[in-house]
Scaffold this active site. Sequence first.
Site, mmCIF file in Angstrom:
data_model
loop_
_atom_site.group_PDB
_atom_site.id
_atom_site.type_symbol
_atom_site.label_atom_id
_atom_site.label_comp_id
_atom_site.label_asym_id
_atom_site.label_seq_id
_atom_site.Cartn_x
_atom_site.Cartn_y
_atom_site.Cartn_z
ATOM 1 N N GLU A 248 42.910 37.450 47.988
ATOM 2 C CA GLU A 248 42.028 36.564 47.210
ATOM 3 C C GLU A 248 42.320 36.875 45.756
ATOM 4 O O GLU A 248 41.958 37.952 45.270
ATOM 5 C CB GLU A 248 40.559 36.849 47.504
ATOM 6 C CG GLU A 248 40.129 36.446 48.901
ATOM 7 C CD GLU A 248 38.617 36.524 49.089
ATOM 8 O OE1 GLU A 248 38.140 36.008 50.096
ATOM 9 O OE2 GLU A 248 37.922 37.106 48.232
ATOM 10 N N CYS A 282 35.961 35.023 39.464
ATOM 11 C CA CYS A 282 37.179 34.280 39.805
ATOM 12 C C CYS A 282 36.928 32.801 40.005
ATOM 13 O O CYS A 282 37.820 31.993 39.805
ATOM 14 C CB CYS A 282 37.802 34.865 41.065
ATOM 15 S SG CYS A 282 36.683 34.814 42.486
HETATM 16 P P1 NAD Z 1 43.457 44.158 39.565
HETATM 17 O O1 NAD Z 1 44.463 43.365 40.299
HETATM 18 O O2 NAD Z 1 43.841 44.751 38.264
HETATM 19 O O3 NAD Z 1 42.930 45.369 40.462
HETATM 20 C C1 NAD Z 1 42.384 45.156 41.756
HETATM 21 C C2 NAD Z 1 42.654 46.381 42.616
HETATM 22 O O4 NAD Z 1 44.045 46.472 42.867
HETATM 23 C C3 NAD Z 1 42.245 47.700 41.971
HETATM 24 O O5 NAD Z 1 41.629 48.507 42.940
HETATM 25 C C4 NAD Z 1 43.563 48.278 41.518
HETATM 26 O O6 NAD Z 1 43.537 49.674 41.435
HETATM 27 C C5 NAD Z 1 44.488 47.805 42.626
HETATM 28 N N1 NAD Z 1 45.901 47.732 42.274
HETATM 29 C C6 NAD Z 1 46.463 47.496 41.070
HETATM 30 N N2 NAD Z 1 47.817 47.539 41.159
HETATM 31 C C7 NAD Z 1 48.111 47.812 42.464
HETATM 32 C C8 NAD Z 1 49.327 47.975 43.189
HETATM 33 N N3 NAD Z 1 50.502 47.900 42.597
HETATM 34 N N4 NAD Z 1 49.254 48.222 44.508
HETATM 35 C C9 NAD Z 1 48.060 48.300 45.137
HETATM 36 N N5 NAD Z 1 46.867 48.172 44.494
HETATM 37 C C10 NAD Z 1 46.899 47.926 43.180
HETATM 38 O O7 NAD Z 1 42.197 43.201 39.421
HETATM 39 P P2 NAD Z 1 40.850 43.468 38.591
HETATM 40 O O8 NAD Z 1 41.200 43.433 37.149
HETATM 41 O O9 NAD Z 1 40.149 44.654 39.166
HETATM 42 O O10 NAD Z 1 39.960 42.194 38.981
HETATM 43 C C11 NAD Z 1 40.025 40.987 38.313
HETATM 44 C C12 NAD Z 1 40.894 39.994 39.039
HETATM 45 O O11 NAD Z 1 40.400 39.831 40.374
HETATM 46 C C13 NAD Z 1 40.861 38.613 38.435
HETATM 47 O O12 NAD Z 1 42.153 38.049 38.425
HETATM 48 C C14 NAD Z 1 39.954 37.833 39.359
HETATM 49 O O13 NAD Z 1 40.157 36.436 39.337
HETATM 50 C C15 NAD Z 1 40.276 38.439 40.664
HETATM 51 N N6 NAD Z 1 39.193 38.239 41.640
HETATM 52 C C16 NAD Z 1 39.375 37.334 42.645
HETATM 53 C C17 NAD Z 1 38.360 37.090 43.564
HETATM 54 C C18 NAD Z 1 38.561 36.108 44.691
HETATM 55 O O14 NAD Z 1 37.762 36.125 45.612
HETATM 56 N N7 NAD Z 1 39.583 35.274 44.664
HETATM 57 C C19 NAD Z 1 37.151 37.784 43.453
HETATM 58 C C20 NAD Z 1 36.995 38.700 42.420
HETATM 59 C C21 NAD Z 1 38.033 38.918 41.522
#
Ligand code: NAD
Length: 457
Positions: A248, A282
């Site tokens: 997501e 999001c």
């Molecule tokens: P992010 O992608 O920076 O981090 C999310 C998670 O991924 C964290 O736990 C992070 O440590 C981990 N992560 C980062 N790099 C990784 C890798 N290489 N391998 C594995 N894990 C890794 O996102 P964020 O800044 O925490 O959240 C904001 C984003 O999330 C926005 O783009 C938002 O639109 C999206 N979001 C989407 C939904 C949805 O349901 N579609 C809901 C909430 C947030």
Amino acid sequence: MKSYQMFIDGEFVHSGSGKTLTVINPATGEVISEIPAGTAGDVDAAVAAAGKAQRSWAKLAAIERAHYLREIAQGVRENAESLARTIAEEQGKILPLAWVEVNFTADYIDYMAEFARRYEGEIIQSDRPNENIFLFKAPIGVVAGILPWNFPFFLIARKMAPALVTGNTIVIKPSTETPNNAFAFAEIVAESSLPKGVFNLVSGKGSEVGNALAGHPGIGMVSFTGSVESGVAIMQAAAQNVTRVSLELGGKAPAIVMPDADLDLAVKAIKDSRVINTGQVCNCAERVYVHEAVAGKFIDKMIAAMKETRYGDPLTEEDIDMGPLISKEQQEKVDAAVKQAVSDGAELVLGGKCAERKPGFYYEPTVLINCRQDTDIMQKEIFGPVLPIATFKTLDEAIEMANDSQYGLTSSIYTQNLDVAMRACNELKFGETYINRENFEAMQGFHSGWRRSIMDP
Ligand code: NAD
């Protein structure tokens, strides 16, 4: 300052690294906790525990698994006040919204428990006489749940509850920005009678712990919510073992305002959606297309509404609409996006800068008009209280601009005309289209979508 430990095989344990990371309150800039900086070795231990537990967990009747889920939901309700404060403190969302998140989480766990007696297989008639094909639903094994920071508590449940009720076990990795609520959740699990190893929590950086989880051969599915960039990295890591992924990802929700729209309703809904969680959602309205016949009126009303937005520290101030942004980095990112929009020709009519109040990572409610479709402000996720607006002449043109996006999560249209609303539902290429309202999805709803927003397993 609080100090937390990971939760593996029913025990609170330190990381093998012996190192820690700190967590900051974005309203004050103060360090509020330290958490273990996990390693690939910690991931190995958590996946092994979850794998071992899964064998007996899957043998329980689904309704028995549901009883454990209900017990955890009850634990969440009993700790609602401190959970809401923990979320507000580390994430910066206002307390009433943190309360909604906690209560919704408990209800969601109960809702998923209800599936225990409802998920079913299929019986299909074969081409051969006297033969039937039985399709059984079987658990995948160990699920990895990797979480973002914006609805950190609810997303634990969104990953955990469906996985557990269907016979899987789970390893959760929260965001480094908002892990405290996940440790609080693990304490509720530890107090419950859930068998050890069914729920595990590891903490640490995405590039280390997240990457190790996504590329672990003992993981059957990675369920991820977060940015497109991290989603791509997770797919790459999971590809090594051909592990299935559910992603997501980001959004850039368009809101279309037709000339017959109830403008007061549209302004209120879009403004509320743009400032909820300080614009860090999001599926909230990220860009507006307003018909040129009503654009002047709409923009005047929107500026007035956004101007009234009150912001402050969620834990010490009442009557506020939003808190700070999650981090200094996010504050700088939002500010850079607004400056870029202005240099790309957009007209700034409200806000447009970091708030003067210190400490904390606040941003002024901002409105930009005459935004060009091909500029970053209309194409890239902003994730802040910034509303870019463009105008259109025909519905065709509005739908074309709305669909012209790498994202396809949610969309909305404001109109009194049923034909127009139904055309928008059919022609907008988004997982959800709201009519005369904005997000949130209902309990029974879920995210679906197109393009770079969603990958279904
Ligand atoms: P992010 O992608 O920076 O981090 C999310 C998670 O991924 C964290 O736990 C992070 O440590 C981990 N992560 C980062 N790099 C990784 C890798 N290489 N391998 C594995 N894990 C890794 O996102 P964020 O800044 O925490 O959240 C904001 C984003 O999330 C926005 O783009 C938002 O639109 C999206 N979001 C989407 C939904 C949805 O349901 N579609 C809901 C909430 C947030």
